[in-house]
Design a protein around this motif. Structure first.
Motif, PDB file in Angstrom:
ATOM      1  N   ARG A   1       0.676  -1.255   0.238  1.00 54.77           N
ATOM      2  CA  ARG A   1      -0.033   0.098  -0.027  1.00 54.77           C
ATOM      3  C   ARG A   1       0.962   1.108  -0.057  1.00 54.77           C
ATOM      4  N   HIS A   2       2.123   1.177   0.789  1.00 53.57           N
ATOM      5  CA  HIS A   2       3.165   2.417   0.525  1.00 53.57           C
ATOM      6  C   HIS A   2       3.627   2.650  -0.635  1.00 53.57           C
ATOM      7  N   LEU A   3       3.996   1.421  -1.525  1.00 54.19           N
ATOM      8  CA  LEU A   3       4.427   1.793  -2.759  1.00 54.19           C
ATOM      9  C   LEU A   3       3.491   1.937  -3.849  1.00 54.19           C
ATOM     10  N   PHE A   4       2.155   1.223  -3.763  1.00 53.13           N
ATOM     11  CA  PHE A   4       1.399   1.396  -4.851  1.00 53.13           C
ATOM     12  C   PHE A   4       0.026   1.918  -4.565  1.00 53.13           C
ATOM     13  N   LYS A   5      -0.258   3.251  -5.260  1.00 49.08           N
ATOM     14  CA  LYS A   5      -1.435   3.749  -5.050  1.00 49.08           C
ATOM     15  C   LYS A   5      -2.686   3.357  -5.937  1.00 49.08           C
ATOM     16  N   GLY A   6      -3.900   3.764  -5.471  1.00 47.77           N
ATOM     17  CA  GLY A   6      -4.784   3.571  -6.508  1.00 47.77           C
ATOM     18  C   GLY A   6      -5.622   2.291  -6.274  1.00 47.77           C
ATOM     19  N   LYS A   7      -6.843   2.520  -6.930  1.00 46.52           N
ATOM     20  CA  LYS A   7      -7.888   1.166  -6.772  1.00 46.52           C
ATOM     21  C   LYS A   7      -7.565  -0.031  -7.389  1.00 46.52           C
ATOM     22  N   ARG A   8      -6.737   0.166  -8.642  1.00 46.02           N
ATOM     23  CA  ARG A   8      -6.339  -0.791  -9.715  1.00 46.02           C
ATOM     24  C   ARG A   8      -5.536  -1.669  -8.802  1.00 46.02           C
ATOM     25  N   ALA A   9      -4.364  -1.224  -8.303  1.00 47.44           N
ATOM     26  CA  ALA A   9      -3.318  -1.690  -7.626  1.00 47.44           C
ATOM     27  C   ALA A   9      -3.647  -2.534  -6.344  1.00 47.44           C
ATOM     28  N   ALA A  10      -4.843  -1.913  -5.739  1.00 51.34           N
ATOM     29  CA  ALA A  10      -5.205  -2.386  -4.527  1.00 51.34           C
ATOM     30  C   ALA A  10      -5.877  -3.757  -4.846  1.00 51.34           C
ATOM     31  N   LYS A  11      -6.361  -4.096  -6.142  1.00 51.57           N
ATOM     32  CA  LYS A  11      -6.936  -5.445  -6.203  1.00 51.57           C
ATOM     33  C   LYS A  11      -5.883  -6.511  -6.149  1.00 51.57           C
ATOM     34  N   PHE A  12      -4.543  -6.232  -6.589  1.00 51.51           N
ATOM     35  CA  PHE A  12      -3.430  -7.459  -6.582  1.00 51.51           C
ATOM     36  C   PHE A  12      -2.775  -7.299  -5.200  1.00 51.51           C
ATOM     37  N   GLN A  13      -3.198  -6.712  -4.180  1.00 49.94           N
ATOM     38  CA  GLN A  13      -2.430  -6.506  -3.015  1.00 49.94           C
ATOM     39  C   GLN A  13      -2.544  -7.947  -2.239  1.00 49.94           C
ATOM     40  N   ARG A  14      -3.590  -8.477  -2.438  1.00 57.77           N
ATOM     41  CA  ARG A  14      -3.789  -9.751  -1.272  1.00 57.77           C
ATOM     42  C   ARG A  14      -2.728 -10.748  -2.068  1.00 57.77           C
ATOM     43  N   LEU A  15      -3.055 -10.834  -3.500  1.00 58.12           N
ATOM     44  CA  LEU A  15      -2.348 -11.954  -4.379  1.00 58.12           C
ATOM     45  C   LEU A  15      -0.711 -11.922  -3.853  1.00 58.12           C
TER      46      LEU A  15
ATOM     47  N   GLY B   1       0.780 -10.217  -1.880  1.00 57.66           N
ATOM     48  CA  GLY B   1       1.275 -10.446  -0.452  1.00 57.66           C
ATOM     49  C   GLY B   1       1.156 -11.854  -0.035  1.00 57.66           C
ATOM     50  N   ILE B   2       0.407 -12.760  -0.484  1.00 56.97           N
ATOM     51  CA  ILE B   2       0.386 -14.190  -0.150  1.00 56.97           C
ATOM     52  C   ILE B   2       1.781 -15.050  -0.830  1.00 56.97           C
ATOM     53  N   VAL B   3       1.808 -14.367  -2.158  1.00 59.48           N
ATOM     54  CA  VAL B   3       2.788 -14.978  -2.814  1.00 59.48           C
ATOM     55  C   VAL B   3       4.247 -14.742  -2.465  1.00 59.48           C
ATOM     56  N   LEU B   4       4.425 -13.505  -1.985  1.00 59.36           N
ATOM     57  CA  LEU B   4       5.701 -13.016  -1.136  1.00 59.36           C
ATOM     58  C   LEU B   4       5.853 -13.631   0.267  1.00 59.36           C
ATOM     59  N   SER B   5       4.850 -13.885   0.854  1.00 63.06           N
ATOM     60  CA  SER B   5       4.907 -14.563   2.133  1.00 63.06           C
ATOM     61  C   SER B   5       5.412 -15.822   2.094  1.00 63.06           C
ATOM     62  N   TYR B   6       4.847 -16.532   1.396  1.00 62.33           N
ATOM     63  CA  TYR B   6       5.035 -18.116   1.250  1.00 62.33           C
ATOM     64  C   TYR B   6       6.365 -18.347   0.632  1.00 62.33           C
ATOM     65  N   LEU B   7       6.770 -17.172  -0.574  1.00 61.79           N
ATOM     66  CA  LEU B   7       8.227 -17.297  -1.094  1.00 61.79           C
ATOM     67  C   LEU B   7       8.906 -17.076  -0.024  1.00 61.79           C
ATOM     68  N   THR B   8       8.846 -16.263   0.944  1.00 61.10           N
ATOM     69  CA  THR B   8      10.093 -15.826   1.872  1.00 61.10           C
ATOM     70  C   THR B   8      10.241 -17.160   2.887  1.00 61.10           C
ATOM     71  N   ILE B   9       9.126 -17.729   3.273  1.00 67.02           N
ATOM     72  CA  ILE B   9       9.183 -18.941   4.147  1.00 67.02           C
ATOM     73  C   ILE B   9       9.861 -20.026   3.274  1.00 67.02           C
ATOM     74  N   PHE B  10       9.436 -20.200   2.137  1.00 66.19           N
ATOM     75  CA  PHE B  10      10.143 -21.346   1.547  1.00 66.19           C
ATOM     76  C   PHE B  10      11.519 -21.002   1.139  1.00 66.19           C
ATOM     77  N   LEU B  11      11.922 -19.579   1.050  1.00 72.89           N
ATOM     78  CA  LEU B  11      13.417 -19.417   0.858  1.00 72.89           C
ATOM     79  C   LEU B  11      14.221 -19.473   2.046  1.00 72.89           C
ATOM     80  N   ILE B  12      13.592 -19.252   3.098  1.00 71.83           N
ATOM     81  CA  ILE B  12      14.399 -19.478   4.682  1.00 71.83           C
ATOM     82  C   ILE B  12      14.525 -20.972   4.719  1.00 71.83           C
ATOM     83  N   LEU B  13      13.575 -21.638   4.454  1.00 71.22           N
ATOM     84  CA  LEU B  13      13.617 -23.322   4.631  1.00 71.22           C
ATOM     85  C   LEU B  13      14.919 -23.699   3.449  1.00 71.22           C
ATOM     86  N   ALA B  14      14.772 -22.918   2.173  1.00 66.31           N
ATOM     87  CA  ALA B  14      15.755 -23.529   1.307  1.00 66.31           C
ATOM     88  C   ALA B  14      17.166 -23.188   1.773  1.00 66.31           C
ATOM     89  N   VAL B  15      17.393 -22.074   2.298  1.00 62.13           N
ATOM     90  CA  VAL B  15      18.660 -21.508   2.837  1.00 62.13           C
ATOM     91  C   VAL B  15      19.282 -22.297   4.018  1.00 62.13           C
TER      92      VAL B  15
END
Length: 366
Positions: free
Chosen positions: A65-79, A81-95
């Motif tokens: 929300r801090h980087l991207f403004k507008g209603k169109r950008a808000a539609k992809f916020q959850r997507l 967020g979820i992708v980056l969250s799981y990628l972070t966990i998988f990356l930590i496990l892989a490391v």
């Protein structure tokens, strides 16, 4: 003639009747509960995973929300967020796996090489033992009971086959449970606002009289568990990195693996540091007993610095549980459910302690 029925007597009779049914049909009820709990296990695991991932999701959504403004950008916020969250966990496990596996293989090879000398010495003494050699000469194949041997081999192979099938079934079942839990956690994160609204409607409809205290209890538990998970993860990471840097400076073996083990152990209150230090001492002792002693002194000093400086600064007083109750929570959790129980009961005790302390303070003022 009018019959007067006492409600207290009726309630007592019904209670005794249900108690009788519970005693008579308890085995069937317990079996049904186990089956129901087994069916719910993937969903419960998925809910726990979703709760943990949600801590990362909040941060990524705030950053989005801090980087991207507008209603169109808000539609992809959850997507995103979820992708980056799981990628972070998988990356930590892989490391972690990438850092630990090579040193673990090296350590196992060292232990095997050390023990191979003992095995060679044992075989040599076996070959040169006159009494054993004499006993082997007296073994005549004609005197062996081949029917018993055949039965033994048959049952042995049958048992091995059953063990292999059981292990394969357990692996498949575990993989299926993990997959279901993973997808269920994603669904929970996608629809968490909708689920929250539905939960609020249920409370307003059926539990409106106790809505305020119930929501206060839920928020308190959520706050304690969130702060505990985030704080413990940060403190564990700092402790693991400090252990790795210190061991690297002192040129100790297995610095990476022991640093990771120390970080993982730090997630367990009180006993985690002891477990991590014990594993490190055993591994280093196989290389050099003197270095193992130096490591033991180093890890004790590092733990004291962490307990007195790092932990209060990182975790602070967010949990708000006195040390004596932390110790009690660890003992109770360990008795009930091992290491997992230790990790879960500390924030549970913290939430109960905060609720009781707040209520006592209000009653004392009132």
């Amino acid at each position: 003639m009018k019959i007067h029925i006492n409600k207290q007597h009726l309630s007592l009779a019904l209670s005794l009747f249900f108690l009788y049914l519970a005693i008579i049909f308890w085995p069937h009820f317990a079996r049904w509960c186990r089956t129901f709990l087994a069916a719910l296990t993937p969903l419960l695991i998925g809910a726990v995973v979703a709760y943990i991932v949600n801590l990362l999701l909040r941060q990524y959504e705030r950053l989005y929300r801090h980087l991207f403004k507008g209603k169109r950008a808000a539609k992809f916020q959850r997507l995103w967020g979820i992708v980056l969250s799981y990628l972070t966990i998988f990356l930590i496990l892989a490391v972690v796996i990438r850092l630990v596996i090579p040193e673990l293989i090296s350590c196992i090879q060292l232990l095997i090489n050390n023990h191979s000398k003992v095995i060679t010495h044992f075989i040599a003494s076996f070959e040169h033992n006159s009494s054993i050699q004499e006993a082997i000469k007296h073994l005549d194949p004609r005197h062996l009971n081949w029917s018993k041997a055949e039965k033994f081999l048959s049952y042995g192979f049958g048992g091995t086959f059953k063990a292999v099938i059981s292990t394969a079934s357990s692996v498949v079942s575990g993989a299926t449970t993990a997959l279901i839990a993973f997808f269920f956690s994603i669904y929970l994160l996608i629809y968490k606002e909708m689920l929250a609204r539905q939960f609020t409607r249920l409370i307003n409809t059926y539990l409106s009289k106790i809505k305020l205290p119930l929501m206060y209890v839920i928020r308190t538990f959520d706050d304690c568990y969130s702060n505990y998970i985030a704080g413990q993860c940060k403190d564990a990471a700092i402790l693991g990195v400090a252990c790795f840097i210190g061991m690297t400076i002192m040129r100790m073996p297995y610095a990476t693996m022991i640093g990771v083990v120390t970080a993982i152990g730090a997630l367990i209150p009180i006993v985690g540091a002891i477990l991590g230090a014990s594993i490190g001492v055993i591994l280093i002792f196989a290389v050099s007993p003197m270095q193992a002693l130096v490591f033991l002194i180093f890890i004790i000093v590092l733990q004291q610095v962490d307990n007195r400086v790092t932990y209060p600064l990182v975790v602070g007083k967010s949990i708000g549980l006195p040390s004596v109750w932390v110790f009690a929570a660890v003992i109770v959790g360990g008795s009930l459910s091992g290491i997992l129980g230790m990790m879960l009961t500390v924030p549970l005790f913290a939430a109960i302690y905060r609720i009781v302390a707040t209520d006592v303070g209000k009653r004392e003022k009132g």
